[in-house]
Scaffold this active site. Sequence first.
Site, PDB file in Angstrom:
ATOM      1  N   SER A  13      44.481 -35.041 -62.129  1.00  0.00           N
ATOM      2  CA  SER A  13      45.091 -34.032 -61.250  1.00  0.00           C
ATOM      3  C   SER A  13      45.140 -33.926 -59.897  1.00  0.00           C
ATOM      4  O   SER A  13      46.354 -33.285 -59.362  1.00  0.00           O
ATOM      5  CB  SER A  13      44.470 -32.452 -61.539  1.00  0.00           C
ATOM      6  OG  SER A  13      43.008 -32.665 -61.449  1.00  0.00           O
ATOM      7  N   LYS A  26      50.825 -24.715 -66.764  1.00  0.00           N
ATOM      8  CA  LYS A  26      51.511 -25.753 -65.830  1.00  0.00           C
ATOM      9  C   LYS A  26      52.799 -25.851 -66.244  1.00  0.00           C
ATOM     10  O   LYS A  26      53.805 -25.170 -66.114  1.00  0.00           O
ATOM     11  CB  LYS A  26      50.459 -27.100 -65.866  1.00  0.00           C
ATOM     12  CG  LYS A  26      49.432 -26.573 -65.050  1.00  0.00           C
ATOM     13  CD  LYS A  26      48.235 -27.670 -65.069  1.00  0.00           C
ATOM     14  CE  LYS A  26      47.149 -27.190 -64.082  1.00  0.00           C
ATOM     15  NZ  LYS A  26      45.674 -27.527 -64.694  1.00  0.00           N
ATOM     16  N   HIS A  49      48.276 -32.070 -66.841  1.00  0.00           N
ATOM     17  CA  HIS A  49      49.347 -32.408 -66.316  1.00  0.00           C
ATOM     18  C   HIS A  49      50.306 -33.376 -66.918  1.00  0.00           C
ATOM     19  O   HIS A  49      51.306 -33.859 -66.094  1.00  0.00           O
ATOM     20  CB  HIS A  49      48.808 -33.159 -64.849  1.00  0.00           C
ATOM     21  CG  HIS A  49      48.146 -32.052 -63.989  1.00  0.00           C
ATOM     22  ND1 HIS A  49      48.624 -31.116 -63.177  1.00  0.00           N
ATOM     23  CD2 HIS A  49      46.815 -31.816 -64.130  1.00  0.00           C
ATOM     24  CE1 HIS A  49      47.519 -30.610 -62.474  1.00  0.00           C
ATOM     25  NE2 HIS A  49      46.258 -30.707 -63.386  1.00  0.00           N
TER      26      HIS A  49
END
Length: 392
Positions: free
Chosen positions: A177, A237, A205
């Site tokens: 990250s 995200k 991610h």
Amino acid sequence: MDALLQAQLDQRRSEHLYRTRLNVASGCSSTLKVDGQSLVNFCSNDYLGLAGHPEISHALKKAADQYGTGSGASHLISGHSEVHQALEQQLADFTGRPRALLYSTGYMANMGAINALVGRHDLVLQDQLNHASLLDGGHLSRATSQRYKHADLGNLQQRLEQSNAARKLIVTDGVFSMDGDLAPLKEISTLAEKNNAWLMVDDAHGFGVLGNQGGGLVEALNLSPEQVPVLVGTLGKSFGTFGAFVAGSEALIETLIQFSRSYIYTTAMPPAIAAATLASLKILREETWRREKLIKLVAQFRQGAEQIGVPLMDSSTPIQPVLINDDQKVMQVSLALREQGFLVGAIRPPTVPVGSGRLRITFTADHSEEQVERLLSALDSCGLSSSRTGPN
Ligand SMILES: *Cc1c(COP(=O)(O)O)cnc(C)c1O
């Protein structure tokens, strides 16, 4: 109490590590309104630009009209709706795993999964740069927690060989990250198999960004459920909504439902959020142009940064950190960028190791090439090229 706390706060301020929050007066998009100023947002994790997508908002509103705002109870009591069920099935299909289970946040998914899988006599091996929620999950489990050197297969192998724990769980981020680099997942899965260890991958991610359909690093490397038996993704995200999931075998998911405390003892996410996520999953899978656009913007940024001598790290993802070892300077540079209309992450310890403070610049499919160009000029004006504080 307050006197003690204040001393601690003063200490943190003197170390240039004090954190404050912005009051954002707009939704999450490529520009944000903060204190009346319009800022180009280079720090969100909304990689595909879906957090403000009208079709997803529409799905949320429609579901709120049907199901209301709250789920009213935990999944095991009466909070599990047909929309949650549909989303779990879609996520299982998406990840190519037999089942998936929704959690309210990624933090809770990681805490809950590790705790359901290991205990006192077991070993958890974590990459040194793993997300805090994974490290905390390891500690809470009461298993022996060890951190192996970042992406270091030799170091991991050694630790596996030295242990005679009943269960050994290897835990790693997929895309890291704060660094944006990738775990050597294929090799780690081979090591896990050889040493009779289990592998858990948190690809918060990677989902949306990597793989043809946005299935993350596991899709990009075509790793089977046997190779990566515990797969974690978050929905806040790239999905642009909220929550998280764990995907894996029937036995894994049933184990989590029975034993995962952060799954059992919490209110189910609102059904409307699940409905919005169903809409976002469809867009995330189908609109490949969003991933292609990201690749282009990242290439443009890296090429431009190299030309003006801004030190980059070894990342091919939309997370592009600029290492500035001096924590005070991280703040100065990020403030200078803000004055020029750019918001970037100023990341300092303890989020990253001491002495590795950095700007964390992230790109989204909503950015324009012109915005990237202007960011490069602004970075140039901050005199970063002369500091030459890259990892080498
Ligand atoms: C953001 C993040 C989480 C936490 O997810 P939330 O849904 O925000 O709680 C977990 N793991 C990684 C690697 C993350 O980046």
